[in-house]
Structure formats: structure tokens, C-alpha cells
Design a protein around this motif. Structure first.
Motif, mmCIF file in Angstrom:
data_model
loop_
_atom_site.group_PDB
_atom_site.id
_atom_site.type_symbol
_atom_site.label_atom_id
_atom_site.label_comp_id
_atom_site.label_asym_id
_atom_site.label_seq_id
_atom_site.Cartn_x
_atom_site.Cartn_y
_atom_site.Cartn_z
ATOM 1 N N MET A 1 0.846 -1.174 0.000
ATOM 2 C CA MET A 1 0.000 0.000 0.000
ATOM 3 C C MET A 1 0.890 1.235 0.000
ATOM 4 S SD MET A 1 -1.556 -0.441 3.815
ATOM 5 C CE MET A 1 -0.947 -2.072 4.108
ATOM 6 N N PRO A 2 0.589 2.180 -0.831
ATOM 7 C CA PRO A 2 1.456 3.351 -0.955
ATOM 8 C C PRO A 2 1.290 4.303 0.222
ATOM 9 C CG PRO A 2 -0.413 3.528 -2.436
ATOM 10 C CD PRO A 2 -0.497 2.184 -1.793
ATOM 11 N N LYS A 3 2.423 4.739 0.737
ATOM 12 C CA LYS A 3 2.412 5.759 1.787
ATOM 13 C C LYS A 3 2.213 7.115 1.110
ATOM 14 C CE LYS A 3 3.673 5.591 5.789
ATOM 15 N NZ LYS A 3 2.843 5.752 6.947
ATOM 16 N N LEU A 4 1.598 8.000 1.825
ATOM 17 C CA LEU A 4 1.423 9.355 1.333
ATOM 18 C C LEU A 4 2.596 10.196 1.815
ATOM 19 C CD1 LEU A 4 -2.361 9.687 2.220
ATOM 20 C CD2 LEU A 4 -1.354 9.019 0.051
ATOM 21 N N ASP A 5 2.625 11.449 1.451
ATOM 22 C CA ASP A 5 3.680 12.336 1.935
ATOM 23 C C ASP A 5 3.492 12.670 3.408
ATOM 24 O OD1 ASP A 5 4.869 12.420 -0.551
ATOM 25 O OD2 ASP A 5 3.830 14.237 -1.167
ATOM 26 N N TYR A 6 2.437 12.196 3.981
ATOM 27 C CA TYR A 6 2.122 12.450 5.379
ATOM 28 C C TYR A 6 2.412 11.146 6.111
ATOM 29 C CZ TYR A 6 0.032 16.400 3.143
ATOM 30 O OH TYR A 6 -0.146 17.514 2.385
ATOM 31 N N ARG A 7 3.385 11.140 7.003
ATOM 32 C CA ARG A 7 3.935 9.898 7.568
ATOM 33 C C ARG A 7 2.925 9.033 8.297
ATOM 34 N NH1 ARG A 7 6.306 11.600 13.143
ATOM 35 N NH2 ARG A 7 5.246 13.577 13.330
ATOM 36 N N ASN A 8 1.831 9.598 8.782
ATOM 37 C CA ASN A 8 0.861 8.831 9.553
ATOM 38 C C ASN A 8 -0.391 8.470 8.772
ATOM 39 O OD1 ASN A 8 2.516 8.997 11.890
ATOM 40 N ND2 ASN A 8 1.756 11.054 12.263
ATOM 41 N N LEU A 9 -0.360 8.654 7.448
ATOM 42 C CA LEU A 9 -1.543 8.408 6.627
ATOM 43 C C LEU A 9 -1.219 7.463 5.491
ATOM 44 C CD1 LEU A 9 -2.836 12.073 6.319
ATOM 45 C CD2 LEU A 9 -3.395 10.393 8.065
ATOM 46 N N GLU A 10 -2.243 6.785 5.001
ATOM 47 C CA GLU A 10 -2.079 5.900 3.856
ATOM 48 C C GLU A 10 -3.382 5.820 3.078
ATOM 49 O OE1 GLU A 10 -1.015 2.127 5.540
ATOM 50 O OE2 GLU A 10 -2.992 1.811 6.415
ATOM 51 N N LYS A 11 -3.262 5.347 1.852
ATOM 52 C CA LYS A 11 -4.423 5.050 1.011
ATOM 53 C C LYS A 11 -4.259 3.614 0.560
ATOM 54 C CE LYS A 11 -5.755 9.382 -1.143
ATOM 55 N NZ LYS A 11 -5.891 10.042 -2.458
ATOM 56 N N ASP A 12 -5.271 2.811 0.848
ATOM 57 C CA ASP A 12 -5.252 1.400 0.475
ATOM 58 C C ASP A 12 -6.586 1.108 -0.198
ATOM 59 O OD1 ASP A 12 -5.352 -1.364 0.315
ATOM 60 O OD2 ASP A 12 -4.702 -1.693 2.375
ATOM 61 N N PRO A 13 -6.582 0.671 -1.452
ATOM 62 C CA PRO A 13 -7.841 0.395 -2.139
ATOM 63 C C PRO A 13 -8.739 -0.597 -1.397
ATOM 64 C CG PRO A 13 -5.991 0.252 -3.666
ATOM 65 C CD PRO A 13 -5.419 0.415 -2.300
ATOM 66 N N ALA A 14 -8.151 -1.428 -0.551
ATOM 67 C CA ALA A 14 -8.932 -2.420 0.189
ATOM 68 C C ALA A 14 -9.483 -1.876 1.503
ATOM 69 C CB ALA A 14 -8.060 -3.649 0.482
ATOM 70 N N ARG A 15 -9.157 -0.650 1.837
ATOM 71 C CA ARG A 15 -9.610 -0.070 3.103
ATOM 72 C C ARG A 15 -10.336 1.241 2.830
ATOM 73 N NH1 ARG A 15 -4.879 0.546 6.237
ATOM 74 N NH2 ARG A 15 -5.036 -1.650 6.699
ATOM 75 N N CYS A 16 -11.578 1.303 3.246
ATOM 76 C CA CYS A 16 -12.391 2.536 3.151
ATOM 77 C C CYS A 16 -12.440 3.091 1.723
ATOM 78 C CB CYS A 16 -11.874 3.588 4.123
ATOM 79 S SG CYS A 16 -11.983 3.092 5.851
ATOM 80 N N GLY A 17 -12.553 2.189 0.765
ATOM 81 C CA GLY A 17 -12.693 2.624 -0.624
ATOM 82 C C GLY A 17 -11.511 3.400 -1.166
ATOM 83 N N GLY A 18 -10.353 3.219 -0.567
ATOM 84 C CA GLY A 18 -9.154 3.907 -1.039
ATOM 85 C C GLY A 18 -9.013 5.329 -0.534
#
Length: 90
Positions: A1-18
Motif C-alpha cells: 500500500m502506498p504511503k502518502l507524503d504524510y507519515r501517519n496516513l495511507e491510502k489502500d484500495p482495500a480499506r475505506c474505498g481507497g
């Protein structure tokens, strides 16, 4: 899952619709922004969601304001889904 530029956040297509979430949780940036807009302080948000640290909330708010159109679209989709669901209930 790709990390965002914000160290405590992420976007995962399998979690909460990405949608952007706090890493390792299902707590969405849009949810944190909504709490903040309702007048909750960072400390109150952490109390509401004990898995969060203040740094998580600050990162979420920074992301929200840096990507406001994206987060507003997420909130509008939530409201539309809620309104559609409410209309079908008896």
C-alpha cells in the motif's frame, strides 16, 4: 500500500474505498476533519478515537487542508449515500 507524503496516513484500495486513512486504522481523514469542523480539539478527537495520537490528527488535518477538494468529495459522497439509504427505509 502506498504511503502518502504524510507519515501517519495511507491510502489502500482495500480499506475505506481507497480514501486517506490514519495508517493501520479505518479512521478516515474526512472523519477527523468533520470532528474538527464540529469544534472538537485535537485532544478531544484523540479521546474519541483512543487509537490515534495527536500527531495522527495533525497529519490528517494537514492532509485535509492540502487536499481539500478530495476530502470534500469524500464527504459529499458520504452524504449522498446516507441520503439515498435514508430514502429507502420505512
Amino acid at each position: 500500500m502506498p504511503k502518502l507524503d504524510y507519515r501517519n496516513l495511507e491510502k489502500d484500495p482495500a480499506r475505506c474505498g481507497g480514501q486517506a486513512v490514519v495508517t493501520g486504522t479505518r479512521i478516515r481523514v474526512a472523519t477527523i476533519l468533520t470532528c474538527y469542523r464540529l469544534g472538537m480539539t485535537v485532544e478531544e478527537i484523540v479521546q474519541q478515537y483512543p487509537v490515534l495520537r495527536p500527531a495522527d490528527v495533525h497529519d490528517a488535518l494537514a492532509y485535509a487542508y492540502d487536499h481539500l477538494t478530495e476530502i470534500e468529495d469524500d464527504l459529499a459522497a458520504d452524504e449522498e449515500a446516507f441520503n439515498q439509504g435514508a430514502g429507502t427505509r420505512i
